[in-house]
Motif scaffolding. Structure first.
Motif, PDB file in Angstrom:
ATOM      1  N   ALA A 279       0.848  -1.197   0.098  1.00  0.00           N
ATOM      2  CA  ALA A 279      -0.046  -0.006   0.106  1.00  0.00           C
ATOM      3  C   ALA A 279       0.861   1.319   0.227  1.00  0.00           C
ATOM      4  CB  ALA A 279      -0.918   0.064   1.260  1.00  0.00           C
ATOM      5  N   ASP A 280       0.411   2.132  -0.759  1.00  0.00           N
ATOM      6  CA  ASP A 280       0.918   3.619  -0.780  1.00  0.00           C
ATOM      7  C   ASP A 280       0.248   4.611   0.074  1.00  0.00           C
ATOM      8  OD1 ASP A 280       2.646   5.719  -1.493  1.00  0.00           O
ATOM      9  OD2 ASP A 280       2.116   5.582  -3.687  1.00  0.00           O
ATOM     10  N   PHE A 281       0.850   5.214   1.003  1.00  0.00           N
ATOM     11  CA  PHE A 281       0.346   6.101   1.836  1.00  0.00           C
ATOM     12  C   PHE A 281       0.994   7.717   1.572  1.00  0.00           C
ATOM     13  CE2 PHE A 281       0.048   2.147   4.244  1.00  0.00           C
ATOM     14  CZ  PHE A 281      -1.268   1.924   4.430  1.00  0.00           C
ATOM     15  N   ASP A 282      -0.089   8.611   1.698  1.00  0.00           N
ATOM     16  CA  ASP A 282       0.544   9.913   1.558  1.00  0.00           C
ATOM     17  C   ASP A 282       1.606  10.490   2.603  1.00  0.00           C
ATOM     18  OD1 ASP A 282      -1.221  10.413  -0.715  1.00  0.00           O
ATOM     19  OD2 ASP A 282      -2.794  11.216   0.282  1.00  0.00           O
ATOM     20  N   SER A 283       1.576   9.953   3.951  1.00  0.00           N
ATOM     21  CA  SER A 283       2.303  10.330   4.845  1.00  0.00           C
ATOM     22  C   SER A 283       2.504   9.333   5.731  1.00  0.00           C
ATOM     23  CB  SER A 283       1.955  11.651   5.558  1.00  0.00           C
ATOM     24  OG  SER A 283       0.587  11.436   6.284  1.00  0.00           O
ATOM     25  N   SER A 284       3.620   9.455   6.641  1.00  0.00           N
ATOM     26  CA  SER A 284       3.770   8.473   7.673  1.00  0.00           C
ATOM     27  C   SER A 284       2.515   8.560   8.866  1.00  0.00           C
ATOM     28  CB  SER A 284       4.957   8.904   8.543  1.00  0.00           C
ATOM     29  OG  SER A 284       5.068  10.329   8.839  1.00  0.00           O
ATOM     30  N   VAL A 285       1.921   9.801   8.848  1.00  0.00           N
ATOM     31  CA  VAL A 285       0.563   9.816   9.751  1.00  0.00           C
ATOM     32  C   VAL A 285      -0.591   8.940   9.056  1.00  0.00           C
ATOM     33  CG1 VAL A 285      -1.303  11.493  10.527  1.00  0.00           C
ATOM     34  CG2 VAL A 285       1.007  12.285  10.239  1.00  0.00           C
ATOM     35  N   ASP A 286      -0.823   8.835   7.870  1.00  0.00           N
ATOM     36  CA  ASP A 286      -1.823   7.727   7.242  1.00  0.00           C
ATOM     37  C   ASP A 286      -1.263   6.414   7.603  1.00  0.00           C
ATOM     38  OD1 ASP A 286      -3.073  10.085   6.384  1.00  0.00           O
ATOM     39  OD2 ASP A 286      -2.189  10.200   4.270  1.00  0.00           O
ATOM     40  N   SER A 287      -0.040   6.319   7.411  1.00  0.00           N
ATOM     41  CA  SER A 287       0.334   4.909   7.696  1.00  0.00           C
ATOM     42  C   SER A 287       0.093   4.482   8.915  1.00  0.00           C
ATOM     43  CB  SER A 287       1.775   4.600   7.300  1.00  0.00           C
ATOM     44  OG  SER A 287       2.407   3.340   7.580  1.00  0.00           O
ATOM     45  N   VAL A 288       0.448   5.226   9.879  1.00  0.00           N
ATOM     46  CA  VAL A 288      -0.159   4.924  11.410  1.00  0.00           C
ATOM     47  C   VAL A 288      -1.473   4.914  11.654  1.00  0.00           C
ATOM     48  CG1 VAL A 288       0.126   5.982  13.863  1.00  0.00           C
ATOM     49  CG2 VAL A 288       1.904   5.839  12.417  1.00  0.00           C
ATOM     50  N   LYS A 289      -2.234   5.517  10.998  1.00  0.00           N
ATOM     51  CA  LYS A 289      -3.753   5.633  11.277  1.00  0.00           C
ATOM     52  C   LYS A 289      -4.231   4.037  10.489  1.00  0.00           C
ATOM     53  CE  LYS A 289      -4.822  10.568  11.438  1.00  0.00           C
ATOM     54  NZ  LYS A 289      -5.615  11.721  10.787  1.00  0.00           N
TER      55      LYS A 289
END
Length: 237
Positions: A162-172
């Motif tokens: 999966a590709d995330f916009d930010s590390s914040v999105d990855s954590v969520k």
């Protein structure tokens, strides 16, 4: 003139929105720029600990809001939407089993456990997927083009990372995954038992519910626990 003013106002709102997003979203960080060892560890923890803590604060507030509802409010539209998000099938708030399932699924994930998994899955933020896709927890997705194709993907396999916009999105996404996926039912059961006994949520204890996270099974769990112990991350719990 009024049309010009309207355009200017719209542009100002757009700029303000971008500034807010920039402020609230920690900038991307290149962990390979730090020397391997303590310098990189410090940068990694310094980046992720506040992100994880903030998401846990939001989850605790959400759970508190649920607990404050009386029985007549458990089928409100926002609760129904939450039940769908957390995969409580055929949710009906008047049914105790459905309500209990939702409460079990909504909750914080210990900082120590989150840090251990992020560091383990991303090689302290230096893995290919962490660098190109902000994916720090090894998340897969299953629609073509949803992420990055692994170089070593088996023939016939269709998953991507999966590709995330930010590390914040990855954590969520990571926390939502642990809170709702059937594979982590045991992790949630351990958390629920800790709550029932009025104990702090322990990352080392909850790691026991992650046997399905990695093909390494118990060895993976012990590795996470050793990382928590060695780095003294239990202090964050």
């Amino acid at each position: 003139m009024n049309k010009k003013i309207s355009v200017i106002i719209v542009l100002l709102i757009a700029v303000i929105a971008l500034v807010i997003v920039f402020i609230l979203t920690p900038p991307a960080i290149d962990f390979t720029a730090y020397e391997a060892g303590q310098a990189r560890k410090d940068a990694f923890v310094g980046h992720f600990q506040p992100i994880i803590a903030e998401e846990n604060t939001r989850l605790r507030a959400l759970r508190k809001e649920l607990l404050a509802l009386d029985e007549t409010s458990r089928n409100k539209s926002w609760v129904q939407d939450l039940a769908i998000k957390y995969r409580v099938e055929d949710y009906d708030g008047t049914k105790a089993a459905h309500w209990d399932e939702l409460l079990i699924k909504v909750g914080a994930i210990p900082v120590s456990l989150s840090l251990a998994q992020a560091a383990n899955e991303s090689s302290w933020g230096t893995s290919r997927f962490a660098r190109v896709a902000n994916n720090f927890f090894g998340h897969w997705c299953f629609e073509k083009g949803c992420g990055v194709v692994p170089n070593s993907r088996n023939a016939g396999a269709s998953h991507e990372v999966a590709d995330f916009d930010s590390s914040v999105d990855s954590v969520k996404s990571y926390m939502l995954n642990l809170n709702r996926h059937y594979a982590y039912t045991q992790l949630r059961a351990i958390r629920n038992e800790l709550r029932s006994n009025q104990q702090s949520l322990s990352g080392a204890a909850m790691a026991g519910g992650l046997v399905g996270y990695s093909e390494r099974g118990e060895a993976y769990i012990e590795e996470l626990r050793e990382m928590i112990r060695f780095n003294q991350w239990a202090q964050f719990d």
